[in-house]
Design a protein around this motif. Structure first.
Motif, PDB file in Angstrom:
ATOM      1  N   VAL A  86       0.842  -1.203   0.000  1.00  0.00           N
ATOM      2  CA  VAL A  86       0.000   0.000   0.000  1.00  0.00           C
ATOM      3  C   VAL A  86       0.877   1.253   0.000  1.00  0.00           C
ATOM      4  O   VAL A  86       0.645   2.194  -0.765  1.00  0.00           O
ATOM      5  N   VAL A  87       1.890   1.273   0.849  1.00  0.00           N
ATOM      6  CA  VAL A  87       2.808   2.415   0.905  1.00  0.00           C
ATOM      7  C   VAL A  87       3.507   2.599  -0.439  1.00  0.00           C
ATOM      8  O   VAL A  87       3.622   3.727  -0.941  1.00  0.00           O
ATOM      9  N   TYR A  89       2.420   1.729  -3.372  1.00  0.00           N
ATOM     10  CA  TYR A  89       1.446   2.233  -4.330  1.00  0.00           C
ATOM     11  C   TYR A  89       1.341   3.752  -4.234  1.00  0.00           C
ATOM     12  O   TYR A  89       1.381   4.451  -5.257  1.00  0.00           O
ATOM     13  N   PHE A  90       1.231   4.267  -3.014  1.00  0.00           N
ATOM     14  CA  PHE A  90       1.102   5.713  -2.845  1.00  0.00           C
ATOM     15  C   PHE A  90       2.402   6.439  -3.186  1.00  0.00           C
ATOM     16  O   PHE A  90       2.372   7.550  -3.714  1.00  0.00           O
ATOM     17  N   ARG A  93       2.364   6.518  -6.950  1.00  0.00           N
ATOM     18  CA  ARG A  93       1.348   7.481  -7.415  1.00  0.00           C
ATOM     19  C   ARG A  93       1.827   8.921  -7.243  1.00  0.00           C
ATOM     20  O   ARG A  93       1.689   9.741  -8.144  1.00  0.00           O
ATOM     21  N   ASP A  94       2.426   9.216  -6.102  1.00  0.00           N
ATOM     22  CA  ASP A  94       2.943  10.565  -5.866  1.00  0.00           C
ATOM     23  C   ASP A  94       4.099  10.898  -6.809  1.00  0.00           C
ATOM     24  O   ASP A  94       4.207  12.026  -7.282  1.00  0.00           O
TER      25      ASP A  94
END
Length: 113
Positions: A86-87, A89-90, A93-94
């Motif tokens: 999850v981390v 992925y973000f 994305r950022d």
């Protein structure tokens, strides 16, 4: 598959996620980003990206020892993998929103500038 096989799979996934994290972090830091983990930031400040890599080697060795002595719980490793994914992925994305998508290309990550 036995529980031991699942543990090995979970540990190998954890190693893979750490490698991906290191590569994405490298791209972000080389392009003006900031390391938000204060422990990793300390190592980066004093040793550069190699400092973060050594930190990861230490963490992976620690979990490897726990895996070897069967101290690491199956649910813990898969929970850590889920949270790590999850981390990542973000982070990805950022980085894409910051215009670094081209630089995150795996073929470019291993080439010299």
């Amino acid at each position: 598959m036995s529980a031991h096989d699942w543990m090995l799979l979970g540990y190998l996934l954890f190693v893979t996620l750490n490698v991906v994290d290191l590569l994405v972090t490298k791209v972000i830091l080389e392009n003006g980003g900031k390391e938000w983990n204060f422990v990793a930031r300390f190592f980066y400040k004093h040793m550069g990206i190699k400092g973060i890599a050594w930190l990861k080697v230490f963490v992976l060795a620690w979990f490897g020892i726990q895996y070897y002595f069967k101290v690491l719980d199956l649910y813990v490793i898969f929970y850590l993998n889920f949270m790590f994914a999850v981390v990542l992925y973000f982070m990805y994305r950022d980085a894409v929103q910051a215009g670094l998508k081209d630089k995150l290309n795996p073929a470019r990550l291993f080439t010299r500038k």
